[in-house]
Every structure is written in structure tokens, then in C-alpha cells.
Design a protein around this motif. Structure first.
Motif, PDB file in Angstrom:
ATOM      1  N   ILE A  82      -1.490 -10.858  12.007  1.00 25.43           N
ATOM      2  CA  ILE A  82      -0.612  -9.908  11.439  1.00 25.43           C
ATOM      3  C   ILE A  82      -0.604  -9.820   9.994  1.00 25.43           C
ATOM      4  O   ILE A  82      -0.545  -8.643   9.450  1.00 25.43           O
ATOM      5  N   ASP A  83      -0.882 -10.832   9.167  1.00 23.32           N
ATOM      6  CA  ASP A  83      -1.028 -10.855   7.720  1.00 23.32           C
ATOM      7  C   ASP A  83      -2.330  -9.752   7.644  1.00 23.32           C
ATOM      8  O   ASP A  83      -2.511  -8.953   6.590  1.00 23.32           O
ATOM      9  N   ALA A  88      -4.300  -4.292   5.669  1.00 27.53           N
ATOM     10  CA  ALA A  88      -4.985  -3.124   5.969  1.00 27.53           C
ATOM     11  C   ALA A  88      -4.204  -2.089   5.686  1.00 27.53           C
ATOM     12  O   ALA A  88      -4.382  -0.855   4.987  1.00 27.53           O
ATOM     13  N   SER A  89      -2.828  -2.189   5.877  1.00 29.67           N
ATOM     14  CA  SER A  89      -1.659  -1.314   5.913  1.00 29.67           C
ATOM     15  C   SER A  89      -1.455  -1.152   4.240  1.00 29.67           C
ATOM     16  O   SER A  89      -1.388   0.146   3.996  1.00 29.67           O
ATOM     17  N   ILE A  90      -1.412  -1.990   3.654  1.00 31.54           N
ATOM     18  CA  ILE A  90      -1.086  -1.855   2.146  1.00 31.54           C
ATOM     19  C   ILE A  90      -2.362  -1.137   1.460  1.00 31.54           C
ATOM     20  O   ILE A  90      -2.306  -0.290   0.562  1.00 31.54           O
ATOM     21  N   GLU A  91      -3.415  -1.625   2.048  1.00 38.83           N
ATOM     22  CA  GLU A  91      -4.679  -0.837   1.227  1.00 38.83           C
ATOM     23  C   GLU A  91      -4.613   0.856   1.658  1.00 38.83           C
ATOM     24  O   GLU A  91      -5.052   1.546   0.805  1.00 38.83           O
ATOM     25  N   ARG A  92      -4.382   0.932   3.002  1.00 45.21           N
ATOM     26  CA  ARG A  92      -4.292   2.462   3.289  1.00 45.21           C
ATOM     27  C   ARG A  92      -3.241   3.105   2.519  1.00 45.21           C
ATOM     28  O   ARG A  92      -3.581   4.378   2.132  1.00 45.21           O
TER      29      ARG A  92
END
Length: 257
Positions: A82-83, A88-92
Motif C-alpha cells: 500500500i505504501d 507512486a500516486s504522490i510521484e504522479r
């Protein structure tokens, strides 16, 4: 004193429907029922429900919450996965914010693939649109080659091609095609995959061909399409002649040695 479903939901700051959903999903244990048939929840149900709510607020899917036991034993593998998803979501999102700032500042544009900003001035409006479509059809390696082609391509014939009207006569069409052919020939020689792009396709060959045909037909007028066809044919002839001459020179050189 045991709690009813509505009382439990209120204590946990959620809804009765959510509590029932957690029961159906198997993440919240069903309580015992009183003699009148009503459910009676205890402290362990409230604690578990609060734990579920906390994990849901962190973005943990229900399917993974099920592996997190009532006692709070959390498998590291599940939370690490999950982390990683969150990272990955934060980077995107950070990339998206950077691109939006660049668009607002005027240092990039939305009508070209990322990475083509430096060659934007060398592309006409139809060519920019074509590059956007290409990004959906070809892999990153092919797109990098296309960018290099744009960056190194001669301007010979480009202005005339852009200004070509649909009713241009045959002489003008042939003249412009002959101007464009040498650059296309150089590309075919330098990037052999242009003749057979199969290994660089993101979509199937049929979809790619249909999409390309539909796009260029809409972006360019009849005379421009004719010129592109003529220039491509001439370019292939030039590439073949150059390859033949190179082979002959190599053979002659070997004989001399």
C-alpha cells in the motif's frame, strides 16, 4: 450495555449501511442477537470498526483490511504494498503539478508529447497533433527517435508543404516531394524500424494503420497527402540506391584488400 447497529454507527462516526457493508465484506464480525432479534454490539466491535475506519482513511482497500486482524496484527507485506502504491500516486501527482505549472508559465504546451517542448517551433500545428497521436501508437524508444528526427531535420520544403493548397498543380506537388524526399530517405536509413515498426507498436498493426490513416487524412489536404506519398516513394528509391552503392563500395574495398 450492548449497542444497536445505529448506536454503534453513531459512536464510530459512520452509517448503518457502512456497518452492514463491512459485515458483508467479512471485515467486521457479526454480533450476537438478543432475544428480540436485534443485534447487540460490544466494545470489541466498536474497536474493530474504528480500526477499519482508520485503515480506510489511509486508503487501504477492504480486501487488504481483511488480513489485518482484530488484534491489530498487521502483515508488513500488505502495508508495504500500500505504501508503494501511495508513493507512486504522490510521484504522479507531483509530475502533474509540475507540468501544470510549466503550462501556466508558458514553458511547455499541451499540444505536444512531453519531451518535445524544445522542438515545438519546428513543427506545424498538424504535425504537433500527429505527434500526440504517435505517442499512443509507438513505444518510448520510437518517440525518442521521432524527436531526434524533428530536431535534426532540414527545413527544405517544409514551408512550401505547409502552404500547399488542395488545388496545387502537379508540377508544384512533384517539386515539393523532391525537396522532402532526401530527409525522409535519411530517416529511413538511420531508423530501419520506420519501414517495419512492428516491434515499436503500442497498439496492434491494424489499429495503428487505421488510426494513422484517419489522422493524416483529417490533418492534411489532398495535395499534401499526394506529396507525402510521392516523397515517401522517392525516399525509398534514394535509400535503396544508397544502400546498393554502399554495398558495392564495400565489396570493391574487400577485393582490393
Amino acid at each position: 450495555m450492548p449497542w444497536s447497529t445505529s448506536e454503534l454507527a453513531e459512536l464510530a462516526g459512520t452509517t448503518v449501511n457502512t456497518v452492514r457493508h463491512y459485515h458483508r465484506s467479512g471485515v467486521l464480525e457479526e454480533p450476537e442477537r438478543m432475544s428480540n432479534g436485534y443485534k447487540q454490539y460490544g466494545a470489541r466491535h466498536l474497536v474493530r470498526l474504528l480500526q477499519i475506519r482508520r485503515l480506510r482513511d489511509l486508503g487501504v482497500p477492504l480486501a487488504q483490511i481483511e488480513s489485518v486482524g482484530p488484534g491489530g496484527d498487521t502483515p508488513n507485506e500488505a502495508l508495504l504494498a500500500i505504501d508503494a502504491d501511495l508513493a507512486a500516486s504522490i510521484e504522479r501527482l507531483q509530475r502533474a503539478r509540475a507540468e501544470i505549472r510549466a503550462i501556466v508559465d508558458g514553458t511547455t504546451t499541451t499540444d505536444l508529447p512531453a519531451g518535445f517542448e524544445d522542438v515545438a517551433r519546428r513543427l506545424s500545428t498538424p504535425e504537433r497533433s500527429l505527434m500526440l497521436v504517435y505517442e499512443q501508437l509507438y513505444d518510448p524508444e520510437a518517440m525518442a527517435d521521432l524527436r531526434t528526427m524533428v530536431e535534426t531535420e532540414s527545413d527544405d520544403g517544409n514551408a512550401e508543404f505547409e502552404a500547399l493548397t488542395a488545388d496545387a498543380d502537379d508540377e508544384a506537388r512533384q517539386r515539393i516531394a523532391e525537396m522532402l524526399a532526401p530527409a525522409i530517405s535519411q530517416h529511413i536509413t538511420a531508423y530501419p524500424w520506420l519501414s517495419d515498426p512492428t516491434e515499436h507498436l503500442s497498439k496492434g498493426p491494424r489499429v495503428t494503420a487505421q488510426t494513422f490513416l484517419e489522422t493524416v487524412t483529417e490533418l492534411f489536404n489532398e495535395a499534401q497527402l499526394d506529396v507525402l506519398g510521392r516523397a515517401s516513394a522517392l525516399a525509398r528509391e534514394l535509400a535503396t540506391a544508397s544502400s546498393t552503392a554502399t554495398t558495392a563500395d564495400e565489396a570493391h574495398h574487400q577485393q582490393e584488400n
